[in-house]
Design an enzyme around this catalytic site. Structure first.
Site, PDB file in Angstrom:
ATOM      1  N   ASP A  25       0.820  -1.202   0.000  1.00 49.56           N
ATOM      2  CA  ASP A  25       0.000   0.000   0.000  1.00 49.56           C
ATOM      3  C   ASP A  25       0.866   1.270   0.000  1.00 49.56           C
ATOM      4  O   ASP A  25       1.829   1.377   0.773  1.00 49.56           O
ATOM      5  CB  ASP A  25      -0.875  -0.034   1.267  1.00 49.56           C
ATOM      6  CG  ASP A  25      -1.796   1.150   1.371  1.00 49.56           C
ATOM      7  OD1 ASP A  25      -2.679   1.283   0.514  1.00 49.56           O
ATOM      8  OD2 ASP A  25      -1.615   1.970   2.303  1.00 49.56           O
ATOM      9  N   GLU A  49       1.086  -0.689  -5.272  1.00 46.93           N
ATOM     10  CA  GLU A  49      -0.044   0.246  -5.328  1.00 46.93           C
ATOM     11  C   GLU A  49       0.564   1.641  -5.464  1.00 46.93           C
ATOM     12  O   GLU A  49       0.724   2.376  -4.488  1.00 46.93           O
ATOM     13  CB  GLU A  49      -0.921   0.144  -4.078  1.00 46.93           C
ATOM     14  CG  GLU A  49      -2.257   0.859  -4.228  1.00 46.93           C
ATOM     15  CD  GLU A  49      -2.369   2.189  -3.479  1.00 46.93           C
ATOM     16  OE1 GLU A  49      -3.254   2.982  -3.840  1.00 46.93           O
ATOM     17  OE2 GLU A  49      -1.596   2.442  -2.543  1.00 46.93           O
TER      18      GLU A  49
HETATM   19  C1  GLC Z   1      -3.905   3.515  -0.455  1.00 52.32           C
HETATM   20  C2  GLC Z   1      -5.307   3.004  -0.267  1.00 52.32           C
HETATM   21  C3  GLC Z   1      -6.172   4.111   0.230  1.00 52.32           C
HETATM   22  C4  GLC Z   1      -5.601   4.636   1.525  1.00 52.32           C
HETATM   23  C5  GLC Z   1      -4.140   5.015   1.378  1.00 52.32           C
HETATM   24  C6  GLC Z   1      -3.490   5.243   2.705  1.00 52.32           C
HETATM   25  O1  GLC Z   1      -3.827   4.476  -1.448  1.00 52.32           O
HETATM   26  O2  GLC Z   1      -5.795   2.462  -1.462  1.00 52.32           O
HETATM   27  O3  GLC Z   1      -7.497   3.706   0.395  1.00 52.32           O
HETATM   28  O4  GLC Z   1      -6.325   5.762   1.920  1.00 52.32           O
HETATM   29  O5  GLC Z   1      -3.404   3.997   0.744  1.00 52.32           O
HETATM   30  O6  GLC Z   1      -3.265   4.031   3.365  1.00 52.32           O
END
Ligand code: GLC
Length: 642
Positions: free
Chosen positions: A277, A319
């Protein structure tokens, strides 16, 4: 001890030894990489003991890996790029919105089998603060299941059942930050220096102010700025996302070591894919935007290479919702190509598909796909239409300009089109995190609502309903064929509309992303399935697309994709081919009126036989007496080689 038992014990010992020996081999093979990466990040003399600690940690963590998973690791290493198979189709879901808890989800496994989904991304499951928690992305633990989902045993039962069915599981590793209630944060708040050093903590606001000069804001409306004052200890802590999410300080090697253990605790629950993430944010440097820094890449590589030694069957998903050229870097560059993340979100394709819907043209999509270098062969995209987050307009400005559009005005048009500022637009989305300082904004809403179904149903306008259904199928059909893992977002398979109930909940109402985190509507699936209902039509179309994908190994991502320019700016055309001469030509019409394409070149490619083209989706053969192939508004074709 009888003979049979002795044999069994010996075989087991042999197998364990094998696993040990393989671990040693992997360690020997990767040690050079690990050492180089470690000392690049942690090059001071005082860091040396941490390298020894890392080596010890690797063997400790390997010992703690469950036997069944060690076995799976070995099988996967042998199987090579198994994650590129056309047989994998995913779905992302919130357990509590799907069927209450883990037990409920367990009972619903047959649903995924019916649809053809065999890979689940479960949204955060671990303990989190009781109020706002960014949907669980503020973590109190990396492995303790939050009681609202059930118990650790429920999760283990589920992962075991999934493995038995050949299904894969992905969980999030929230690697950039912890919640303010995480044990380290609590100790930091009590004044323990060791744990204050786990975060970016400052005694006054001089350095935070310096940082702010170049740091952008992620949530400017709800969490402006990047630091939060902690009155208990009179300190400033870096909080790039929400004020209750504290950024981890990876310049401290102890943080890396501890997070590696946290990662393994999670992976050992039976996780096949780890969603890394917000990994673009992992390293901070004064005077920069502190995203995509070289050190962030090195850190991810260090995690990857460590996993390669301890749990090589585990796949990492990046991500990184950043500019198209920056996303590619998460696959690793140069000699580290393929040694960072095996999979990355194809955020560029996603955002460009939404751009094509709004403009009814594929110019920017086509141009970007042509210009951005291809991904490395062993790496894979995770392709998606919608997810739990907003849609950011991460396009390449230079390419927008080359088309003759003004980037600022074009983004404004997209926000207007999707966020109900244009009366004629069919979309009902919400404007998210509009920043008047920069004019930047993002879009949120469900796929069905953004594609016009909500408005069409309200107007009871049958042709508009059909158009919305065609658009939903079009976008999903593209991600099924594109190359990579298609990931559906739960609810989209039954055309779920925006859910406005979040507006009544105190800890959600400020975050418009909740409009697209709906409860699964089982009623519509459990009632006799009336094909006249849009939800059922969409369900059946997506199910058919999934099944068709799985019947055609040419869709495996180990096979190349060739982009074609058809001469028609409303169409996207690409081809999937393999070494054996199989091929499928994908044609997608983004216009609201029929569009034609000259068919001669298709004959050369082998998709026309005596003037006939066979579409696998509709099952129809098209005769082209005029030499043109015509596509209906929003029609998608998968033409088979004849
Ligand atoms: C990622 C997640 C998102 C979250 C962020 C902080 O982008 O997809 O939903 O707010 O990380 O953890």
């Amino acid at each position: 001890m009888n003979q049979a038992h002795v044999h069994k014990v010996l075989t087991l010992q042999h197998k364990t030894q094998d696993a040990e020996a393989l671990f040693e081999q992997r360690l020997a093979a990767n040690l050079g990489f690990i050492q180089r990466l470690f000392f690049k990040l942690y090059g001071q003399p005082e860091h040396v003991p941490y390298f020894d600690a890392l080596l010890e940690r690797l063997s400790e963590l390997f010992k703690g890996r469950p036997k069944a998973l060690k076995k799976l690791d070995v099988e996967r290493v042998k199987a090579g790029n198994w994650y590129q198979s056309e047989q994998i189709v995913g779905m992302q879901l919130y357990v509590e919105h799907f069927d209450k808890d883990l037990k409920g989800l367990h009972q619903k496994l047959p649903y995924f089998e019916e649809l053809g989904v065999n890979f689940l991304h479960l949204m955060p499951l671990m303990t989190r603060p009781s109020g706002e928690s960014d949907g669980g992305y503020a973590v109190n633990s990396y492995h303790k299941v939050d009681s609202k989902y059930g118990t650790q045993k429920d999760l283990l039962d589920l992962t075991q059942a999934m493995r038995a069915k050949g299904m894969y599981l992905m969980l999030d590793f929230v690697v950039n930050h912890t919640s303010e209630e995480y044990p380290w944060a609590k100790k930091a708040l009590k004044g323990v220096k060791k744990y204050q050093d786990y975060y970016y903590m400052y005694a006054d606001d001089t350095l935070p102010k310096e940082f702010e000069k170049s740091l952008p804001e992620v949530f400017p409306e709800t969490s402006p700025g990047n630091f939060t004052y902690q009155s208990e200890i009179d300190r400033w802590v870096m909080t790039v996302f929400n004020h209750y999410q504290w950024d981890l300080n990876y310049t401290n090697p102890e943080v890396f070591l501890e997070m590696l253990s946290n990662l393994m605790d999670m992976v050992n629950l039976g996780v096949d894919f780890v969603r890394f993430d917000a990994l673009a944010f992992l390293w901070k440097k004064m005077g920069t935007i502190s995203q995509n820094l070289p050190e962030a890449h090195e850190l991810v590589q260090l995690f990857r290479m460590s996993l390669q030694v301890i749990a090589p069957g585990t796949i990492l998903l990046a991500e990184a919702i950043v500019a198209p050229r920056d996303i590619l870097k998460y696959f690793g560059e140069g000699h580290m190509q393929g040694n960072e993340c095996e999979v990355a979100y194809n955020a560029s394709l996603m955002a460009l598909l939404w751009n094509s819907i709004a403009t009814k043209k594929t110019l920017l999509l086509q141009k970007t796909l042509e210009r951005i270098p291809d991904k490395p062969k062993e790496c894979t995209w995770l392709n998606y239409v919608r997810c739990h987050d907003d849609i950011g307009l991460g396009y390449d400005d230079q390419l927008i300009e080359e088309i003759g559009w003004n980037p600022f005005m074009h983004r404004k048009f997209l926000l207007d089109y999707y966020c109900q500022r244009l009366q004629w637009s069919p979309a009902t989305g919400l404007l998210f995190m509009y920043n008047p300082k920069t004019g930047d904004g993002r879009i949120t809403g469900s796929a069905a609502s953004l594609l016009g179904l909500e408005k069409a149903l309200k107007e009871k306008h049958l042709p508009k309903i059909q158009t919305a259904i065609a658009k939903i199928t079009l976008l999903h059909g593209i991600i099924m064929a594109y190359g990579g893992i298609p990931m559906l977002y739960a609810g989209d398979e039954i055309a779920t509309l925006n859910d406005y109930s979040f507006l009544k909940e105190a800890d959600k109402k400020e975050d418009g992303r909740w409009v697209n985190r709906p409860k699964q509507n089982w009623k519509v699936l459990e009632e006799p399935r009336n094909k006249k209902k849009p939800q059922i039509t969409v369900f059946e179309s997506l199910k058919a697309l999934i099944s068709l994908r799985k019947k055609h190994p040419v869709f495996a991502d180990s096979n190349p994709k060739v982009l074609h320019y058809s001469g028609n700016d409303h169409l996207l055309v690409f081809e999937r081919i393999d070494d054996e001469g199989s091929g499928i030509l994908v044609l997608a019409n983004f216009d609201e009126v029929p569009q034609a394409v000259e068919a001669g070149w298709m004959t050369k490619l082998g998709y026309l036989n005596e003037g006939k083209a066979k579409d696998l989706i509709s099952g129809k053969s098209y005769t082209m007496s005029s030499g043109l192939l015509e596509l209906e508004p929003y029609q998608l074709m998968w033409l088979a080689k004849s």
